[in-house]
Design a protein around this motif. Structure first.
Motif, PDB file in Angstrom:
ATOM      1  N   ALA A  67       0.841  -1.202   0.000  1.00 44.20           N
ATOM      2  CA  ALA A  67       0.000   0.000   0.000  1.00 44.20           C
ATOM      3  C   ALA A  67       0.877   1.253   0.000  1.00 44.20           C
ATOM      4  CB  ALA A  67      -0.926  -0.002   1.208  1.00 44.20           C
ATOM      5  N   ASP A  68       2.040   1.180   0.664  1.00 43.54           N
ATOM      6  CA  ASP A  68       2.944   2.336   0.713  1.00 43.54           C
ATOM      7  C   ASP A  68       3.571   2.627  -0.645  1.00 43.54           C
ATOM      8  OD1 ASP A  68       2.427   2.474   3.414  1.00 43.54           O
ATOM      9  OD2 ASP A  68       4.261   1.424   4.010  1.00 43.54           O
ATOM     10  N   GLY A  69       3.684   1.606  -1.509  1.00 48.94           N
ATOM     11  CA  GLY A  69       4.358   1.776  -2.788  1.00 48.94           C
ATOM     12  C   GLY A  69       3.440   2.125  -3.944  1.00 48.94           C
ATOM     13  N   LYS A  70       2.263   2.600  -3.674  1.00 49.80           N
ATOM     14  CA  LYS A  70       1.292   2.904  -4.730  1.00 49.80           C
ATOM     15  C   LYS A  70       1.676   4.186  -5.478  1.00 49.80           C
ATOM     16  CE  LYS A  70      -3.620   2.983  -5.514  1.00 49.80           C
ATOM     17  NZ  LYS A  70      -4.944   2.918  -4.938  1.00 49.80           N
ATOM     18  N   LEU A  71       1.544   4.138  -6.803  1.00 53.19           N
ATOM     19  CA  LEU A  71       1.857   5.300  -7.635  1.00 53.19           C
ATOM     20  C   LEU A  71       0.759   6.358  -7.533  1.00 53.19           C
ATOM     21  CD1 LEU A  71       3.075   3.693 -10.992  1.00 53.19           C
ATOM     22  CD2 LEU A  71       4.461   4.849  -9.280  1.00 53.19           C
ATOM     23  N   PRO A  72       1.146   7.639  -7.596  1.00 57.21           N
ATOM     24  CA  PRO A  72       0.127   8.692  -7.667  1.00 57.21           C
ATOM     25  C   PRO A  72      -0.549   8.680  -9.047  1.00 57.21           C
ATOM     26  CG  PRO A  72       2.344   9.638  -7.637  1.00 57.21           C
ATOM     27  CD  PRO A  72       2.500   8.158  -7.478  1.00 57.21           C
ATOM     28  N   THR A  73      -1.729   9.249  -9.116  1.00 59.90           N
ATOM     29  CA  THR A  73      -2.553   9.198 -10.322  1.00 59.90           C
ATOM     30  C   THR A  73      -1.827   9.688 -11.577  1.00 59.90           C
ATOM     31  OG1 THR A  73      -4.478   9.603  -8.942  1.00 59.90           O
ATOM     32  CG2 THR A  73      -4.776   9.907 -11.300  1.00 59.90           C
ATOM     33  N   ALA A  74      -1.121  10.777 -11.520  1.00 58.01           N
ATOM     34  CA  ALA A  74      -0.504  11.370 -12.713  1.00 58.01           C
ATOM     35  C   ALA A  74       0.870  10.782 -13.026  1.00 58.01           C
ATOM     36  CB  ALA A  74      -0.390  12.872 -12.535  1.00 58.01           C
ATOM     37  N   ALA A  75       1.339   9.801 -12.294  1.00 63.10           N
ATOM     38  CA  ALA A  75       2.690   9.275 -12.480  1.00 63.10           C
ATOM     39  C   ALA A  75       2.911   8.663 -13.855  1.00 63.10           C
ATOM     40  CB  ALA A  75       2.994   8.236 -11.409  1.00 63.10           C
ATOM     41  N   LEU A  76       1.874   8.176 -14.488  1.00 68.59           N
ATOM     42  CA  LEU A  76       2.017   7.528 -15.795  1.00 68.59           C
ATOM     43  C   LEU A  76       1.628   8.444 -16.951  1.00 68.59           C
ATOM     44  CD1 LEU A  76       0.569   4.038 -14.792  1.00 68.59           C
ATOM     45  CD2 LEU A  76       2.964   4.722 -14.911  1.00 68.59           C
ATOM     46  N   GLY A  77       1.345   9.687 -16.645  1.00 69.53           N
ATOM     47  CA  GLY A  77       0.989  10.642 -17.694  1.00 69.53           C
ATOM     48  C   GLY A  77      -0.445  11.119 -17.545  1.00 69.53           C
ATOM     49  N   THR A  78      -0.742  12.255 -18.169  1.00 72.33           N
ATOM     50  CA  THR A  78      -2.089  12.800 -18.132  1.00 72.33           C
ATOM     51  C   THR A  78      -2.494  13.249 -19.525  1.00 72.33           C
ATOM     52  OG1 THR A  78      -1.247  15.006 -17.598  1.00 72.33           O
ATOM     53  CG2 THR A  78      -1.935  13.639 -15.744  1.00 72.33           C
ATOM     54  N   GLY A  79      -3.790  13.293 -19.736  1.00 73.74           N
ATOM     55  CA  GLY A  79      -4.311  13.832 -20.972  1.00 73.74           C
ATOM     56  C   GLY A  79      -4.470  12.847 -22.107  1.00 73.74           C
ATOM     57  N   PHE A  80      -4.133  11.585 -21.925  1.00 73.43           N
ATOM     58  CA  PHE A  80      -4.396  10.630 -22.992  1.00 73.43           C
ATOM     59  C   PHE A  80      -4.906   9.314 -22.407  1.00 73.43           C
ATOM     60  CE2 PHE A  80       0.056  10.612 -21.947  1.00 73.43           C
ATOM     61  CZ  PHE A  80       0.460   9.290 -21.955  1.00 73.43           C
ATOM     62  N   THR A  81      -5.765   8.673 -23.158  1.00 76.95           N
ATOM     63  CA  THR A  81      -6.511   7.501 -22.696  1.00 76.95           C
ATOM     64  C   THR A  81      -5.614   6.346 -22.293  1.00 76.95           C
ATOM     65  OG1 THR A  81      -8.092   8.133 -24.397  1.00 76.95           O
ATOM     66  CG2 THR A  81      -8.524   6.099 -23.255  1.00 76.95           C
ATOM     67  N   GLN A  82      -4.527   6.131 -23.025  1.00 76.35           N
ATOM     68  CA  GLN A  82      -3.649   4.999 -22.733  1.00 76.35           C
ATOM     69  C   GLN A  82      -3.035   5.115 -21.336  1.00 76.35           C
ATOM     70  OE1 GLN A  82      -3.608   6.788 -25.512  1.00 76.35           O
ATOM     71  NE2 GLN A  82      -4.001   5.331 -27.192  1.00 76.35           N
ATOM     72  N   ALA A  83      -2.667   6.326 -20.940  1.00 77.72           N
ATOM     73  CA  ALA A  83      -2.103   6.526 -19.602  1.00 77.72           C
ATOM     74  C   ALA A  83      -3.156   6.213 -18.539  1.00 77.72           C
ATOM     75  CB  ALA A  83      -1.593   7.952 -19.439  1.00 77.72           C
ATOM     76  N   GLN A  84      -4.387   6.638 -18.779  1.00 74.30           N
ATOM     77  CA  GLN A  84      -5.465   6.340 -17.828  1.00 74.30           C
ATOM     78  C   GLN A  84      -5.727   4.844 -17.763  1.00 74.30           C
ATOM     79  OE1 GLN A  84      -8.598   8.782 -19.373  1.00 74.30           O
ATOM     80  NE2 GLN A  84      -7.920  10.607 -18.269  1.00 74.30           N
ATOM     81  N   ASP A  85      -5.736   4.187 -18.924  1.00 74.21           N
ATOM     82  CA  ASP A  85      -5.953   2.734 -18.955  1.00 74.21           C
ATOM     83  C   ASP A  85      -4.817   1.992 -18.245  1.00 74.21           C
ATOM     84  OD1 ASP A  85      -8.284   3.160 -20.362  1.00 74.21           O
ATOM     85  OD2 ASP A  85      -7.423   2.597 -22.324  1.00 74.21           O
ATOM     86  N   LEU A  86      -3.581   2.445 -18.499  1.00 77.27           N
ATOM     87  CA  LEU A  86      -2.431   1.820 -17.846  1.00 77.27           C
ATOM     88  C   LEU A  86      -2.504   2.005 -16.335  1.00 77.27           C
ATOM     89  CD1 LEU A  86       0.241   0.328 -18.073  1.00 77.27           C
ATOM     90  CD2 LEU A  86       1.370   2.547 -18.465  1.00 77.27           C
ATOM     91  N   PHE A  87      -2.868   3.226 -15.907  1.00 78.03           N
ATOM     92  CA  PHE A  87      -2.980   3.475 -14.466  1.00 78.03           C
ATOM     93  C   PHE A  87      -4.096   2.638 -13.852  1.00 78.03           C
ATOM     94  CE2 PHE A  87      -4.369   5.791 -10.675  1.00 78.03           C
ATOM     95  CZ  PHE A  87      -3.171   5.806  -9.987  1.00 78.03           C
ATOM     96  N   LYS A  88      -5.204   2.505 -14.563  1.00 74.26           N
ATOM     97  CA  LYS A  88      -6.322   1.684 -14.081  1.00 74.26           C
ATOM     98  C   LYS A  88      -5.882   0.221 -13.941  1.00 74.26           C
ATOM     99  CE  LYS A  88     -11.114   0.592 -15.230  1.00 74.26           C
ATOM    100  NZ  LYS A  88     -12.191   0.775 -16.208  1.00 74.26           N
ATOM    101  N   SER A  89      -5.156  -0.280 -14.929  1.00 76.98           N
ATOM    102  CA  SER A  89      -4.640  -1.663 -14.867  1.00 76.98           C
ATOM    103  C   SER A  89      -3.651  -1.814 -13.723  1.00 76.98           C
ATOM    104  CB  SER A  89      -3.968  -2.042 -16.184  1.00 76.98           C
ATOM    105  OG  SER A  89      -4.893  -2.068 -17.234  1.00 76.98           O
ATOM    106  N   TYR A  90      -2.764  -0.827 -13.581  1.00 80.70           N
ATOM    107  CA  TYR A  90      -1.796  -0.843 -12.488  1.00 80.70           C
ATOM    108  C   TYR A  90      -2.518  -0.902 -11.140  1.00 80.70           C
ATOM    109  CZ  TYR A  90       1.243   1.030  -8.876  1.00 80.70           C
ATOM    110  OH  TYR A  90       1.907   1.228  -7.693  1.00 80.70           O
ATOM    111  N   ASN A  91      -3.538  -0.055 -10.983  1.00 76.80           N
ATOM    112  CA  ASN A  91      -4.308  -0.033  -9.733  1.00 76.80           C
ATOM    113  C   ASN A  91      -4.963  -1.379  -9.459  1.00 76.80           C
ATOM    114  OD1 ASN A  91      -3.942   2.321  -8.402  1.00 76.80           O
ATOM    115  ND2 ASN A  91      -5.713   3.366  -9.270  1.00 76.80           N
ATOM    116  N   THR A  92      -5.530  -1.985 -10.493  1.00 76.72           N
ATOM    117  CA  THR A  92      -6.189  -3.287 -10.337  1.00 76.72           C
ATOM    118  C   THR A  92      -5.186  -4.337  -9.877  1.00 76.72           C
ATOM    119  OG1 THR A  92      -7.812  -2.743 -12.026  1.00 76.72           O
ATOM    120  CG2 THR A  92      -7.507  -5.076 -11.531  1.00 76.72           C
ATOM    121  N   VAL A  93      -4.051  -4.409 -10.558  1.00 73.27           N
ATOM    122  CA  VAL A  93      -3.022  -5.391 -10.195  1.00 73.27           C
ATOM    123  C   VAL A  93      -2.512  -5.123  -8.785  1.00 73.27           C
ATOM    124  CG1 VAL A  93      -0.677  -6.184 -10.712  1.00 73.27           C
ATOM    125  CG2 VAL A  93      -2.335  -5.897 -12.559  1.00 73.27           C
ATOM    126  N   HIS A  94      -2.259  -3.867  -8.476  1.00 78.08           N
ATOM    127  CA  HIS A  94      -1.745  -3.497  -7.155  1.00 78.08           C
ATOM    128  C   HIS A  94      -2.729  -3.888  -6.052  1.00 78.08           C
ATOM    129  CE1 HIS A  94      -0.290  -0.819  -3.925  1.00 78.08           C
ATOM    130  NE2 HIS A  94       0.883  -1.030  -4.493  1.00 78.08           N
TER     131      HIS A  94
END
Length: 177
Positions: A67-94
């Motif tokens: 839980a301490d090692g979780k990435l912040p929302t904007a860490a993978l980029g902002t403004g494009f769908t792929q970054a949001q999808d990647l962050f969503k997948s990362y969150n799910t796996v985490h």
């Protein structure tokens, strides 16, 4: 003469029944010795399980440290769908890794407790241990996901068909507690 041997023959016991009684006693003593060996083996196993739990708690795989090692929302980029999808997948796996770690820790702890009181009667187990086992069982029951159970389909078809699984109680989550 029958009176001199404590009255055993006088009460109708034959030599065969005395021999059978002696054999039964010897068998019981052999089983008790085997149980002692099993208890010693279980004690060593419990130590191994406790060591595994301690290792997990100290490792980066512990659910609290995950839980301490979780990435912040904007860490993978902002403004494009792929970054949001990647962050969503990362969150799910985490999140799933955290659940797995927590569930594994609970199962290891329960196994350690069970091994610790193997061979004892229910009355010999202290109340705190009983309550902890009940809490671990309740948590495992709450976390059970039938879709992930490879035996769930077999249980639905034949409650006796799934190995080492309790029969389903009619609830949506696992067996009876």
């Amino acid at each position: 003469m029958a009176e001199d041997n404590g009255g055993i023959l006088a009460v109708g016991l034959s030599g065969d029944s005395i021999a059978a009684s002696i054999r039964a006693q010897a068998d019981a003593q052999a089983r008790a010795a085997a149980l002692r060996i099993e208890y010693d083996s279980l004690s060593q196993y419990k130590k191994m399980v406790d060591d595994l739990l301690t290792s997990l708690e100290k490792s980066p795989a512990h659910h609290g440290k995950l839980a301490d090692g979780k990435l912040p929302t904007a860490a993978l980029g902002t403004g494009f769908t792929q970054a949001q999808d990647l962050f969503k997948s990362y969150n799910t796996v985490h999140t799933e890794l955290q659940k797995l770690s927590k569930g594994l820790a609970g199962q290891i702890e329960a196994l350690g407790l069970a091994v610790g009181f193997a061979g004892k009667t229910f009355e010999e187990v202290d109340e705190a241990t009983k309550q902890r086992m009940a809490a671990l069982a309740k948590q495992a029951h709450a976390d059970y996901v039938p879709k992930r159970d490879p035996y769930a389909e077999m249980k639905a078809e034949d409650p006796q068909g799934a190995p080492n699984n309790p029969p389903v109680s009619g609830t949506k989550k696992g067996g009876v507690l």
